[in-house]
Design an enzyme around this catalytic site. Structure first.
Site, PDB file in Angstrom:
ATOM      1  N   PHE A 130     107.912 -15.313  59.651  1.00  0.00           N
ATOM      2  CA  PHE A 130     106.704 -14.519  59.460  1.00  0.00           C
ATOM      3  C   PHE A 130     105.583 -15.422  58.950  1.00  0.00           C
ATOM      4  CE2 PHE A 130     103.948 -11.350  57.375  1.00  0.00           C
ATOM      5  CZ  PHE A 130     103.734 -10.539  58.494  1.00  0.00           C
ATOM      6  N   ASP A 201     113.845 -14.347  52.634  1.00  0.00           N
ATOM      7  CA  ASP A 201     112.919 -13.218  52.715  1.00  0.00           C
ATOM      8  C   ASP A 201     113.694 -12.044  53.319  1.00  0.00           C
ATOM      9  OD1 ASP A 201     110.981 -11.341  53.404  1.00  0.00           O
ATOM     10  OD2 ASP A 201     109.495 -12.842  53.945  1.00  0.00           O
ATOM     11  N   TYR A 226     107.717  -1.597  51.341  1.00  0.00           N
ATOM     12  CA  TYR A 226     107.121  -0.521  52.146  1.00  0.00           C
ATOM     13  C   TYR A 226     107.699  -0.396  53.545  1.00  0.00           C
ATOM     14  CZ  TYR A 226     103.995  -4.380  53.645  1.00  0.00           C
ATOM     15  OH  TYR A 226     103.477  -5.564  54.106  1.00  0.00           O
ATOM     16  N   LYS A 227     108.724  -1.149  53.856  1.00  0.00           N
ATOM     17  CA  LYS A 227     109.360  -1.019  55.170  1.00  0.00           C
ATOM     18  C   LYS A 227     110.555  -0.065  55.038  1.00  0.00           C
ATOM     19  CE  LYS A 227     107.860  -5.714  56.301  1.00  0.00           C
ATOM     20  NZ  LYS A 227     106.661  -5.340  57.076  1.00  0.00           N
ATOM     21  N   ARG A 377     107.795  -3.841  69.845  1.00  0.00           N
ATOM     22  CA  ARG A 377     108.788  -3.817  68.767  1.00  0.00           C
ATOM     23  C   ARG A 377     109.092  -2.386  68.358  1.00  0.00           C
ATOM     24  NH1 ARG A 377     108.022  -6.691  62.901  1.00  0.00           N
ATOM     25  NH2 ARG A 377     106.590  -4.925  62.660  1.00  0.00           N
TER      26      ARG A 377
END
Length: 418
Positions: A130, A201, A226-227, A377
């Site tokens: 990322f 991560d 928040y995922k 995605r």
């Protein structure tokens, strides 16, 4: 593979996790396959925030730091998340954003590594990690006179570890763009043999796939709130440090909440014991309260293994249906078929047209997301994603591709967030 919508509904009736969907606010007529980017709203969150705002803040005022336990939120929620990622109580704290925590953890790891082996000045990561992780690694490499070296494929990582010169290996457990899952235990074992510290991560892992930080012998980890943890947009993140480093490592943002005695107000800094030293400024109480509601929805599943079984079943079904119903359109499966290597998302490459295809899907009630330059995605959150959602999503994808509706100009206009 199923052959009809009725069969998908039958799978949902037999799903032991189906009742968990009731814990979320989900709009009618929408198939939400983007929980890997922003988790759905838990039904409990609004009432919880109203309680914090009206009673704890409105009536308790500043006394709520003690009476409502605001000061303990980073550790209390951290202990809940710890049960999901194989950490011990007291080892994980909630604080700041993922990006800030990457900076803190990677800096701490580099200081430790360079003190022991000053000739090792390389940070190892993946070219398709990322971007925020890579940007921060670049910044720290400049700061410490190091070099960021990038593997072009996961298979290159073991060989690059063997080549020497690596101080810290920083990887994302589940790749955001491909959904590929690293073998954390194997890579940690090799890193330990080579004298390399590890930073993981967990942004696309925590709450989605089983993680065992202690069992797999990691050194540092960070993650997103928040995922899959459903903490709300911009929710606080978390940071973990192995117990063997907790009382000796030093992170660079030595703020007052990371002090051993923050209310002694001494002019010099003394780090708090353990992972609490990774705190910095005042906790964001409202955001923390929302995050705790989100974490509780994951804990309600009773463990990660049931979620993992359903996740694999959902992603397997999605892949099978896409190939059966959309096979003539040239979609390329980017996510591994091997379930040992697959996270909780499926990514499809579609040449130069992925963005308008996704926008057309969203306009027709199927919400996934686009990742540049060519990735469609789809995230599968077992807490609320149903088998019928998978069926409906693939049918809509087939209609969009068959009709060519994605070619309309409105689907090509890009917003600030894609």
């Amino acid at each position: 593979m199923i052959a009809s919508r009725q069969e998908a509904l039958a799978l949902d009736r037999d799903d032991p996790l189906a009742h968990l969907r009731e814990r979320f606010e989900l709009p009618d007529g929408v198939v939400y396959l983007d929980g890997n980017s922003l988790g759905a709203l838990p039904r409990a969150t609004a009432a919880c925030l109203e309680e914090v705002v009206k009673r704890e803040w409105g009536q308790g005022l500043i006394g709520s730091w003690n009476e409502a336990g605001w000061a303990q939120l980073p550790a209390r929620i951290g202990d809940k998340i710890a049960t999901l990622v194989g950490a011990n109580p007291g080892e994980l704290v909630v604080a700041d954003s993922t990006s800030v925590n990457v900076y803190k953890a990677l800096s701490a790891a580099l200081v430790m590594a360079l003190a022991k082996r000053p000739q090792r000045r390389r940070i190892l990561s993946e070219r398709h990690n990322f971007p925020t992780d890579l940007y921060i690694a670049e910044s720290l490499a400049r700061q410490y006179g190091c070099e960021l070296v990038l593997a072009d494929a996961p298979e290159q990582i073991p060989e690059m570890l063997e080549q020497g010169g690596i101080a810290v290996m920083m990887l994302t457990h589940v790749n955001y763009r491909t959904g590929r899952l690293h073998d954390m235990a194997a890579l940690n074992r090799q890193a330990r043999r080579e004298g390399v510290l590890t930073l993981w991560d967990l942004a696309h892992s925590a709450g989605a796939v089983p993680v065992d930080l202690n069992g797999d012998d990691a050194d540092f980890a960070v993650g997103c709130g928040y995922k899959y943890l459903n903490g709300g947009p911009g929710a606080p993140a978390f940071v973990w440090v192995h117990g063997r480093h907790a009382d000796t490592c030093r992170q660079p943002l030595s703020g007052w909440f990371g002090h051993a005695e923050p209310f002694a107000f001494t002019p010099s800094y003394a780090p708090a014991p353990g992972s609490s030293r990774f705190l910095c400024g005042t906790p964001a109480v409202l955001a923390m309260a929302a995050l705790e509601c989100g974490v509780d929805t994951v804990l309600a599943a009773g463990g990660m293994h049931g979620l993992r079984r359903k996740s694999l079943a959902l992603t397997r079904l999605f892949i099978e249906l896409v190939e059966a119903h959309c096979g003539e359109h040239g979609l390329e499966l980017v996510t591994p078929r091997d379930e040992a290597l697959r996270g909780s998302q499926v990514c499809l490459a579609y040449a130069d047209n992925a963005y308008p295809v996704m926008q057309a899907l969203i306009a027709h009630g199927v919400v996934g997301d686009f990742r540049a330059p060519d990735i469609l995605r789809f995230g599968f959150t077992p807490l609320y994603t149903r088998y019928v959602d998978v069926w409906d999503a693939v049918q809509e994808l087939a209609r969009v591709l068959d009709s060519g509706s994605w070619r309309q100009a409105r689907y090509h206009r890009k917003g600030a967030v894609t």
